[in-house]
Design an enzyme around this catalytic site. Structure first.
Site, PDB file in Angstrom:
ATOM      1  N   LEU A   1       0.860  -1.168   0.000  1.00 48.67           N
ATOM      2  CA  LEU A   1       0.000   0.000   0.000  1.00 48.67           C
ATOM      3  C   LEU A   1       0.903   1.227   0.000  1.00 48.67           C
ATOM      4  CD1 LEU A   1      -2.708  -0.920   2.702  1.00 48.67           C
ATOM      5  CD2 LEU A   1      -2.894  -1.116   0.218  1.00 48.67           C
ATOM      6  N   ASP A   2       0.501   2.259  -0.711  1.00 47.97           N
ATOM      7  CA  ASP A   2       1.282   3.492  -0.704  1.00 47.97           C
ATOM      8  C   ASP A   2       1.446   4.004   0.728  1.00 47.97           C
ATOM      9  OD1 ASP A   2       1.347   3.378  -3.462  1.00 47.97           O
ATOM     10  OD2 ASP A   2      -0.379   4.718  -3.708  1.00 47.97           O
ATOM     11  N   LYS A   3       2.467   4.798   0.932  1.00 39.84           N
ATOM     12  CA  LYS A   3       2.771   5.327   2.262  1.00 39.84           C
ATOM     13  C   LYS A   3       1.541   5.913   2.948  1.00 39.84           C
ATOM     14  CE  LYS A   3       5.370   9.074   4.482  1.00 39.84           C
ATOM     15  NZ  LYS A   3       6.276  10.221   4.250  1.00 39.84           N
TER      16      LYS A   3
ATOM     17  N   THR B   1      -1.710   5.487   2.045  1.00 34.78           N
ATOM     18  CA  THR B   1      -2.942   4.705   1.933  1.00 34.78           C
ATOM     19  C   THR B   1      -3.049   3.820   3.166  1.00 34.78           C
ATOM     20  OG1 THR B   1      -2.901   4.690  -0.486  1.00 34.78           O
ATOM     21  CG2 THR B   1      -4.182   2.970   0.586  1.00 34.78           C
TER      22      THR B   1
ATOM     23  N   ARG C   1      -5.475   5.112  -8.096  1.00 35.84           N
ATOM     24  CA  ARG C   1      -5.231   6.543  -8.233  1.00 35.84           C
ATOM     25  C   ARG C   1      -5.132   6.937  -9.707  1.00 35.84           C
ATOM     26  NH1 ARG C   1      -0.109   7.498  -4.471  1.00 35.84           N
ATOM     27  NH2 ARG C   1      -0.552   9.693  -4.938  1.00 35.84           N
TER      28      ARG C   1
END
Length: 336
Positions: free
Chosen positions: A146-148, A150, A256
């Site tokens: 997961l992105d930082k 998210t 995104r």
């Protein structure tokens, strides 16, 4: 700590006589790459009839029914990243996997600029001796990220067998298995239908290499979405939507990029939705304050379902919206 010794007898029904392929069938707890490395390192020997064991360093060596293959597996070495005492919100844990609810701001894996303070550092400290090793190294097996900024559910493997199973399930993305990943996404605008599918290939942005983009010739990417709730601006006109998204593929920044591609970028996304910033001026006072306080993309991984690597049981977890997104939703639901 001594090596672990495994003895395997060739049955002749493995589907191949190649050493590496026979071992892949008879020793499923070790990954193919790990088995190949052990063969090349001289850790595998073959005993045929009454002969003495003979080390074999060729993965393509042909074995015969009745051969005994001995594998000396060295103990897993310490990981390069060091364990760090970082609090984790653990949803589920057993000897094979751990499921966590990732907070915003936590980077998953050490990288340039984030060598410490990552989820991997936290898991090494938390799991300790229960990590039996991924590829011979005592480290957690990261199968998705997961992105930082998210938030939400992530599963991590604690051993080679679990890592292989999860990797296969994530590669399949529920096309032939029970794997499901669901996200709640706050997006600008209101789609013209209640649900839909975005099929658009994703690759590196041609100019901004830190970004991804929909590009011809990129990797296939499929995102399914459904409208859960519509939000009004301060005049009562629709301005934003809460979407439930499910992934059929797992590309970097996929949700995104895909939502920006259909002109419904995530609220708070400074990378892919910066051109929608002026829309915030149409929000009510409390809604705008909640969005400003968010300071990240409004995306949360709320659903995770998979087949347990050892038992085959179908497991499912859900995660409520974190506080910042719950506040945003509450304020945006009421016109001001």
């Amino acid at each position: 700590m001594n090596d672990q010794r495994l003895d395997v007898t060739v049955q002749g029904d493995e589907g191949s006589t190649r050493l590496d392929r026979v071992l892949a069938v008879r020793s499923p707890a070790l990954s193919r790459s790990r088995l190949k490395a052990l063969i090349l390192a001289g850790q595998v020997a073959i005993t045929r009839s009454s002969q003495d064991p003979t080390p074999v360093r060729d993965p393509a060596y042909h074995v015969a029914a009745g051969d005994t293959i001995t594998i000396d597996v060295p103990p897993a070495i310490a990981p390069e990243p060091e364990g760090e005492d970082i609090a984790l919100d653990i949803v589920f844990e057993d000897e094979d996997i751990i499921v966590i609810n990732k907070p915003k701001g936590l980077v998953v894996h050490p990288a340039a600029g984030h060598e410490t303070g990552t989820l991997v550092n936290a898991l090494i400290a938390h799991c300790g001796a229960s990590l039996s090793g991924i590829g011979g190294v005592k480290r957690p097996g990261i199968v998705h990220r997961l992105d930082k900024d998210t938030t939400g559910l992530m599963v991590v493997a604690k051993n080679d067998a679990a890592h292989q199973s999860l990797t296969a399930q994530f590669a399949d993305h529920g096309r032939t298995n029970e794997m499901r990943r669901g996200y709640m996404a706050f997006a600008w605008g209101v789609p013209n239908r209640p649900r839909g599918t975005i099929e658009a290939p994703i690759d590196r942005h041609p100019h901004a290499r830190e970004k991804m983009a929909v590009r011809e010739g990129g990797r296939d990417a499929v995102t399914h979405w459904e409208v859960l709730q519509e939000f009004p601006d301060r005049h009562g006109k629709p301005i934003a939507t809460l979407l439930a998204c499910q992934l059929e593929t797992g590309r970097t920044h996929q949700i995104r990029v895909h939502l920006a591609h259909i002109q419904h970028p995530l609220m708070g996304d400074s990378v892919y939705g910066s051109h929608f910033k002026t829309k915030a001026s149409s929000l009510g006072v409390k809604s705008r304050a909640a969005l400003d306080a968010l300071d990240r993309q409004a995306l949360h991984a709320y659903l995770l379902a998979l087949e347990h690597p050892r038992t085959g049981e179908i497991l499912e977890w859900t995660s409520e919206l974190p506080h910042d997104l719950a506040v945003l939703r509450a304020h945006m639901a009421v016109p001001e």
